[in-house]
Design a protein around this motif. Structure first.
Motif, PDB file in Angstrom:
ATOM      1  N   LYS A  27      56.130  26.363   8.841  1.00  0.00           N
ATOM      2  CA  LYS A  27      57.331  27.113   8.459  1.00  0.00           C
ATOM      3  C   LYS A  27      57.312  28.566   8.911  1.00  0.00           C
ATOM      4  N   LEU A  28      56.151  29.198   8.900  1.00  0.00           N
ATOM      5  CA  LEU A  28      56.065  30.630   9.225  1.00  0.00           C
ATOM      6  C   LEU A  28      55.737  30.904  10.683  1.00  0.00           C
ATOM      7  N   VAL A  29      55.711  29.882  11.515  1.00  0.00           N
ATOM      8  CA  VAL A  29      55.402  30.055  12.934  1.00  0.00           C
ATOM      9  C   VAL A  29      56.698  30.374  13.675  1.00  0.00           C
ATOM     10  N   SER A  30      56.726  31.525  14.360  1.00  0.00           N
ATOM     11  CA  SER A  30      57.933  31.906  15.110  1.00  0.00           C
ATOM     12  C   SER A  30      57.790  31.483  16.576  1.00  0.00           C
ATOM     13  N   ASN A  31      58.864  31.664  17.333  1.00  0.00           N
ATOM     14  CA  ASN A  31      58.906  31.250  18.746  1.00  0.00           C
ATOM     15  C   ASN A  31      57.786  31.832  19.593  1.00  0.00           C
ATOM     16  N   LYS A  32      57.395  33.070  19.326  1.00  0.00           N
ATOM     17  CA  LYS A  32      56.413  33.739  20.172  1.00  0.00           C
ATOM     18  C   LYS A  32      54.974  33.619  19.662  1.00  0.00           C
ATOM     19  N   ASP A  33      54.777  32.936  18.551  1.00  0.00           N
ATOM     20  CA  ASP A  33      53.447  32.789  17.968  1.00  0.00           C
ATOM     21  C   ASP A  33      52.669  31.650  18.610  1.00  0.00           C
ATOM     22  N   ILE A  34      51.379  31.668  18.370  1.00  0.00           N
ATOM     23  CA  ILE A  34      50.493  30.562  18.724  1.00  0.00           C
ATOM     24  C   ILE A  34      49.923  30.025  17.420  1.00  0.00           C
ATOM     25  N   LEU A  35      50.025  28.729  17.214  1.00  0.00           N
ATOM     26  CA  LEU A  35      49.439  28.084  16.042  1.00  0.00           C
ATOM     27  C   LEU A  35      48.098  27.490  16.450  1.00  0.00           C
ATOM     28  N   ILE A  36      47.063  27.835  15.723  1.00  0.00           N
ATOM     29  CA  ILE A  36      45.730  27.273  15.945  1.00  0.00           C
ATOM     30  C   ILE A  36      45.397  26.409  14.745  1.00  0.00           C
ATOM     31  N   VAL A  37      45.085  25.142  15.007  1.00  0.00           N
ATOM     32  CA  VAL A  37      44.742  24.204  13.942  1.00  0.00           C
ATOM     33  C   VAL A  37      43.290  23.794  14.110  1.00  0.00           C
ATOM     34  N   ASN A  38      42.484  24.110  13.109  1.00  0.00           N
ATOM     35  CA  ASN A  38      41.079  23.711  13.083  1.00  0.00           C
ATOM     36  C   ASN A  38      40.951  22.524  12.138  1.00  0.00           C
ATOM     37  N   ILE A  39      40.398  21.428  12.641  1.00  0.00           N
ATOM     38  CA  ILE A  39      40.265  20.218  11.838  1.00  0.00           C
ATOM     39  C   ILE A  39      38.787  19.890  11.694  1.00  0.00           C
ATOM     40  N   SER A  40      38.353  19.803  10.454  1.00  0.00           N
ATOM     41  CA  SER A  40      36.968  19.430  10.168  1.00  0.00           C
ATOM     42  C   SER A  40      36.982  18.119   9.372  1.00  0.00           C
ATOM     43  N   HIS A  41      35.795  17.593   9.149  1.00  0.00           N
ATOM     44  CA  HIS A  41      35.642  16.328   8.432  1.00  0.00           C
ATOM     45  C   HIS A  41      34.673  16.545   7.280  1.00  0.00           C
ATOM     46  N   GLU A  42      34.961  15.962   6.134  1.00  0.00           N
ATOM     47  CA  GLU A  42      34.139  16.192   4.953  1.00  0.00           C
ATOM     48  C   GLU A  42      32.692  15.715   5.105  1.00  0.00           C
ATOM     49  N   SER A  43      32.440  14.741   5.975  1.00  0.00           N
ATOM     50  CA  SER A  43      31.081  14.200   6.063  1.00  0.00           C
ATOM     51  C   SER A  43      30.477  14.262   7.468  1.00  0.00           C
ATOM     52  N   LYS A  44      31.161  14.923   8.390  1.00  0.00           N
ATOM     53  CA  LYS A  44      30.656  15.065   9.757  1.00  0.00           C
ATOM     54  C   LYS A  44      30.618  16.544  10.122  1.00  0.00           C
ATOM     55  N   SER A  45      29.641  16.944  10.881  1.00  0.00           N
ATOM     56  CA  SER A  45      29.538  18.362  11.246  1.00  0.00           C
ATOM     57  C   SER A  45      30.277  18.641  12.553  1.00  0.00           C
ATOM     58  N   LEU A  46      31.525  18.231  12.593  1.00  0.00           N
ATOM     59  CA  LEU A  46      32.369  18.441  13.771  1.00  0.00           C
ATOM     60  C   LEU A  46      33.600  19.242  13.373  1.00  0.00           C
ATOM     61  N   ILE A  47      34.022  20.096  14.285  1.00  0.00           N
ATOM     62  CA  ILE A  47      35.292  20.808  14.124  1.00  0.00           C
ATOM     63  C   ILE A  47      36.047  20.673  15.435  1.00  0.00           C
ATOM     64  N   LYS A  48      37.316  20.289  15.334  1.00  0.00           N
ATOM     65  CA  LYS A  48      38.165  20.216  16.521  1.00  0.00           C
ATOM     66  C   LYS A  48      39.260  21.256  16.377  1.00  0.00           C
ATOM     67  N   THR A  49      39.529  21.962  17.466  1.00  0.00           N
ATOM     68  CA  THR A  49      40.515  23.035  17.455  1.00  0.00           C
ATOM     69  C   THR A  49      41.629  22.711  18.438  1.00  0.00           C
ATOM     70  N   TYR A  50      42.871  22.882  17.972  1.00  0.00           N
ATOM     71  CA  TYR A  50      44.058  22.617  18.797  1.00  0.00           C
ATOM     72  C   TYR A  50      44.968  23.829  18.732  1.00  0.00           C
ATOM     73  N   LYS A  51      45.638  24.122  19.861  1.00  0.00           N
ATOM     74  CA  LYS A  51      46.591  25.231  19.922  1.00  0.00           C
ATOM     75  C   LYS A  51      47.980  24.698  20.264  1.00  0.00           C
ATOM     76  N   PHE A  52      48.985  25.343  19.668  1.00  0.00           N
ATOM     77  CA  PHE A  52      50.379  24.964  19.893  1.00  0.00           C
ATOM     78  C   PHE A  52      51.203  26.216  20.119  1.00  0.00           C
ATOM     79  N   LYS A  53      52.154  26.152  21.043  1.00  0.00           N
ATOM     80  CA  LYS A  53      53.100  27.243  21.265  1.00  0.00           C
ATOM     81  C   LYS A  53      54.154  27.211  20.166  1.00  0.00           C
TER      82      LYS A  53
END
Length: 97
Positions: A27-53
């Motif tokens: 909701k708070l992401v404007s046209n000129k922003d970049i959204l970064i989503v970090n996804i982790s897992h409760e039982s795995k030591s992995l983090i995946k990062t995704y970017k969106f315009k």
């Protein structure tokens, strides 16, 4: 332009089997922003990062993804939106928080 960060943790131990989708608030992401989503897992030591315009997220209150959960890894399948530079982003970081 600003970067907005959202963190999500995959928690299969507390989710119903029928509830496979996870949402990310945009909701708070404007046209000129970049959204970064970090996804982790409760039982795995992995983090995946995704970017969106931000201009790809206008008129959306949220975006969603589903998870394919494997023994040692997981895959993210986005619905209705595609991360930018997907081929250039690291698929996962081996860090522990």
């Amino acid at each position: 332009m600003k970067e907005i960060i959202r963190n999500r943790t995959i928690q299969p131990s507390s989710r119903l089997e029928t509830s496979k989708s996870y949402k990310v608030d945009t909701k708070l992401v404007s046209n000129k922003d970049i959204l970064i989503v970090n996804i982790s897992h409760e039982s795995k030591s992995l983090i995946k990062t995704y970017k969106f315009k931000g201009d790809h997220l206008t008129k959306k209150n949220s975006i969603s993804f589903r998870v394919n959960d494997y023994r040692t890894s997981f895959d993210i399948i986005w619905s209705g939106v595609r991360p930018i530079n997907l081929s250039k982003l690291p698929r996962c970081k081996h860090t522990r928080h």
